[in-house]
Design a protein around this motif. Structure first.
Motif, PDB file in Angstrom:
ATOM      1  N   LEU A  32      -6.104  12.879  -5.792  1.00  0.00           N
ATOM      2  CA  LEU A  32      -6.611  11.569  -5.381  1.00  0.00           C
ATOM      3  C   LEU A  32      -8.130  11.532  -5.404  1.00  0.00           C
ATOM      4  O   LEU A  32      -8.737  10.549  -5.842  1.00  0.00           O
ATOM      5  CB  LEU A  32      -6.113  11.231  -3.971  1.00  0.00           C
TER       6      LEU A  32
ATOM      7  N   ASN B 167      -6.824   6.196   3.223  1.00  0.00           N
ATOM      8  CA  ASN B 167      -5.783   5.166   3.337  1.00  0.00           C
ATOM      9  C   ASN B 167      -4.450   5.679   2.810  1.00  0.00           C
ATOM     10  O   ASN B 167      -3.389   5.446   3.413  1.00  0.00           O
ATOM     11  CB  ASN B 167      -6.199   3.905   2.579  1.00  0.00           C
ATOM     12  N   HIS B 168      -4.478   6.391   1.660  1.00  0.00           N
ATOM     13  CA  HIS B 168      -3.241   6.967   1.124  1.00  0.00           C
ATOM     14  C   HIS B 168      -2.634   7.957   2.119  1.00  0.00           C
ATOM     15  O   HIS B 168      -1.414   7.950   2.360  1.00  0.00           O
ATOM     16  CB  HIS B 168      -3.530   7.672  -0.204  1.00  0.00           C
TER      17      HIS B 168
ATOM     18  N   THR C 102     -10.544   5.396   0.378  1.00  0.00           N
ATOM     19  CA  THR C 102      -9.308   5.156  -0.379  1.00  0.00           C
ATOM     20  C   THR C 102      -8.343   6.319  -0.202  1.00  0.00           C
ATOM     21  O   THR C 102      -7.138   6.124   0.016  1.00  0.00           O
ATOM     22  CB  THR C 102      -9.640   4.967  -1.874  1.00  0.00           C
TER      23      THR C 102
ATOM     24  N   ARG D  23      -0.967   6.292   5.186  1.00  0.00           N
ATOM     25  CA  ARG D  23       0.368   5.724   4.910  1.00  0.00           C
ATOM     26  C   ARG D  23       1.432   6.807   4.916  1.00  0.00           C
ATOM     27  O   ARG D  23       2.524   6.616   5.475  1.00  0.00           O
ATOM     28  CB  ARG D  23       0.353   5.001   3.562  1.00  0.00           C
TER      29      ARG D  23
ATOM     30  N   LYS E  71       2.299   1.928  -3.419  1.00  0.00           N
ATOM     31  CA  LYS E  71       1.337   2.534  -4.350  1.00  0.00           C
ATOM     32  C   LYS E  71       1.201   4.031  -4.085  1.00  0.00           C
ATOM     33  O   LYS E  71       1.191   4.845  -5.011  1.00  0.00           O
ATOM     34  CB  LYS E  71      -0.024   1.859  -4.204  1.00  0.00           C
ATOM     35  N   THR E  72       1.079   4.402  -2.807  1.00  0.00           N
ATOM     36  CA  THR E  72       0.895   5.812  -2.444  1.00  0.00           C
ATOM     37  C   THR E  72       2.107   6.642  -2.847  1.00  0.00           C
ATOM     38  O   THR E  72       1.968   7.721  -3.442  1.00  0.00           O
ATOM     39  CB  THR E  72       0.642   5.942  -0.936  1.00  0.00           C
TER      40      THR E  72
ATOM     41  N   TRP F 282       0.209  15.705   6.764  1.00  0.00           N
ATOM     42  CA  TRP F 282      -0.770  14.697   6.344  1.00  0.00           C
ATOM     43  C   TRP F 282      -1.822  14.426   7.415  1.00  0.00           C
ATOM     44  O   TRP F 282      -2.746  13.644   7.179  1.00  0.00           O
ATOM     45  CB  TRP F 282      -0.044  13.385   6.010  1.00  0.00           C
TER      46      TRP F 282
ATOM     47  N   LEU G 244       2.213   7.127  -6.613  1.00  0.00           N
ATOM     48  CA  LEU G 244       1.270   8.146  -7.081  1.00  0.00           C
ATOM     49  C   LEU G 244       1.794   9.553  -6.799  1.00  0.00           C
ATOM     50  O   LEU G 244       1.735  10.439  -7.661  1.00  0.00           O
ATOM     51  CB  LEU G 244      -0.090   7.952  -6.406  1.00  0.00           C
TER      52      LEU G 244
ATOM     53  N   GLY H 280       0.812  -1.215   0.000  1.00  0.00           N
ATOM     54  CA  GLY H 280       0.000   0.000   0.000  1.00  0.00           C
ATOM     55  C   GLY H 280       0.840   1.257   0.000  1.00  0.00           C
ATOM     56  O   GLY H 280       0.568   2.207  -0.744  1.00  0.00           O
ATOM     57  N   THR H 281       1.900   1.281   0.823  1.00  0.00           N
ATOM     58  CA  THR H 281       2.782   2.450   0.865  1.00  0.00           C
ATOM     59  C   THR H 281       3.480   2.645  -0.477  1.00  0.00           C
ATOM     60  O   THR H 281       3.659   3.777  -0.932  1.00  0.00           O
ATOM     61  CB  THR H 281       3.819   2.291   1.991  1.00  0.00           C
TER      62      THR H 281
END
Length: 531
Positions: free
Chosen positions: A247, A285-286, A282, A289, A218-219, A308, A222, A215-216
């Motif tokens: 996002l 979640n980004h 979603t 992380r 992917k973030t 964040w 992006l 997951g991290t």
């Protein structure tokens, strides 16, 4: 001619050009109207572009009526119209970008000129001001030693000297404003790049799960695509806010097809087409992380604060997940499996176990051969944390929650189908043909391919692989066979209100018999049961 459609992401109007095609030309063009996106939310700009398009479409219609072209000729004229419109738009965008670039360059030149003048001024006056401060200090010293003035008069003069010194020191440039050669040599704060921070605090940490690493990854990918691999001190609230907007504007299909559009292009296309966007969960979640990385940075004084944290998200569930209906199950089970990453027998085996146990996909995919046990004469799946060595790498896995560690008796239908004889092997994993994803997750590829298979069959978005779990829960709770809720929760690994029984209790003969009763209560119509 001009139509405003509110953006689903920002609420701002997005203008479109529309013009009805004359009835005579509709069979040739194959459409009843011409509709084009004007790529602007400014009404004046939209009117200018719409006027130009109106003139061009008028030429197209006159040519179609007066010159009697063939269908191919008329379509070629239409394509030429579209190409010229897009070329004009690109020229306008390029021109605007050049103007903006020139304005920024002019601003930098003016700023550099101002800095030069300021530096020259300080170089000129700084020695005099420092000399003045020195003289005032000497005057204070002299005043303290002289007894000529009265105490009140002396105090008044001292106060004036203090005020003058304060004014001069305030006027002096601070360390960061001093001209070259006069800056303090104090060490500047360190700042690592985002990729280095992610590697240090997530990717290289052995205690992080494969899911967290995936997951991290992917973030970070992006963010890096949108802003580059920049130092963490440059990631301010403004940058984070822009990432939040990007996002929130992503379509749900982003990254799930063979071809993935660049991030900003995907957001723009989703806005123009009114595509379904990702959920607030979603986006959250980004952010979670990235926030985890910044918590480590702040603790080590590598970042002043966590930009964040404290964001709000729309957590309204867009799609209510539910159990499979019998008709949907029949559609799924009778369709041909077209996946190529792993064979159909693996697909069938995983789905069968899900149908008759309600186990999570991760639990099924991470089953080891040694997790097949016979306890008190009952064949069982033993779901538990474990470590596996593969190709010199250590893979750790654990259930989603503490209640996930449990014993699941194997349904008689699975035994009749010969699932143990078909899949037991000499390797570590029960489903040996499942590949491990780039992030080390077993089952991630299966979930992706299963979702594609489901979409190909036009099955609703409300049903997913997790719907097998909902299905088993629904079947069991609708049974009239005196099955206790406690037993159902223990079978499914739910965090129930009762105190956990623990694996030791699971292995007792009476409790295993009760769990087996629960499992055998999972029944389906014959055509589904015999699949």
């Amino acid at each position: 001619m001009l139509r405003a459609i509110p953006s689903r992401r920002t609420g701002q109007p997005r203008y479109h050009f529309r013009r009805i095609v004359p009835a005579l030309l509709r069979p040739l063009l194959g459409k009843t109207e011409i509709s084009l996106v004007l790529h602007t939310s400014d009404k004046l700009v939209a009117r200018e572009r719409a006027a130009a398009l109106y003139a061009r479409t008028g030429q197209l219609f006159r040519a179609g009526k007066m010159q009697h072209p063939t269908k191919d000729d008329l379509l070629a004229l239409y394509r030429d119209l579209i190409d010229s419109y897009e070329a004009a738009l690109k020229a306008q965008e390029d021109s605007a970008a050049k103007v903006l670039e020139a304005e920024r360059a002019q601003h930098l030149i003016e700023k550099a000129d101002l800095v030069t003048k300021q530096s020259t001024f300080f170089n000129t006056v700084l020695p005099h001001m420092e000399g003045l401060l020195k003289g005032l200090g000497q005057l204070r010293h002299t005043l303290e030693k002289r007894e000529v003035w009265a105490v009140t008069e002396k105090q008044g003069l001292q106060n004036q000297i203090t005020t003058l010194c304060g004014l001069i020191q305030t006027s002096l440039p601070h360390n960061e404003d001093k001209p070259d050669g006069q800056k303090s040599s104090s060490k500047q704060p360190r700042s690592m790049k985002l990729s280095a921070a992610a590697d240090k605090f997530v990717f290289s940490v052995s205690s992080k799960s494969a899911g967290t690493i995936k997951g991290t990854g992917k973030t970070v990918a992006l963010f890096t695509e949108a802003f580059g691999d920049i130092p963490v001190h440059q990631i301010t609230g403004d940058v984070v806010g822009e990432f939040y907007d990007l996002l929130s504007g992503l379509p749900t299909t982003h990254g799930k097809g063979k071809v993935t559009l660049p991030l900003r292009d995907a957001v723009r296309e989703a806005e123009e087409n009114g595509a379904e966007l990702v959920s607030g969960k979603t986006v959250k979640n980004h952010f979670s992380r990235m926030s985890a990385i910044w918590s480590e940075l702040v603790l080590r004084d590598l970042a002043p604060k966590n930009p964040w944290a404290n964001w709000s998200f729309d957590l309204t569930q867009k799609t209510n997940r539910r159990a499979w209906s019998e008709d949907e199950l029949r559609t799924l089970l009778t369709s041909k499996w077209l996946g190529r990453v792993f064979p159909e027998r693996t697909y069938r085996g995983i789905v069968r176990i899900a149908l008759y146990t309600g186990m999570r996909l991760g639990e099924i995919c991470n089953l080891r051969n040694e997790d097949i046990e016979v306890l008190n004469g009952i064949p069982c799946f033993h779901i538990r944390p474990h470590t596996v060595e593969i190709d010199g790498k250590t893979r750790e896995w654990s259930p989603k929650t503490s209640a996930g560690t449990r014993i699941v008796p194997i349904h008689s239908k699975l035994l009749e189908k010969g699932i143990l004889e078909e899949f037991r092997n000499a390797g570590p994993y029960f489903f040996s043909e499942l590949p491990i994803s780039n992030f080390g997750v077993r089952g991630a590829n299966f979930e992706l391919i299963f979702s594609k298979h489901k979409r190909r069959l036009n099955l609703p978005t409300q049903v997913t692989f997790h719907s097998f779990r909902h299905l088993v829960s629904t079947v069991l709770r609708n049974q009239d066979s005196h099955i206790r809720e406690l037993w159902i929760d223990d079978l499914l690994g739910h965090e129930a209100t009762h105190k956990s029984q623990g694996t030791t209790q699971y292995t007792s003969a009476i409790y295993l018999q009760n769990l087996q009763r629960v499992v055998e209560a999972i029944t389906y119509p014959d055509d589904i049961a015999n699949w």
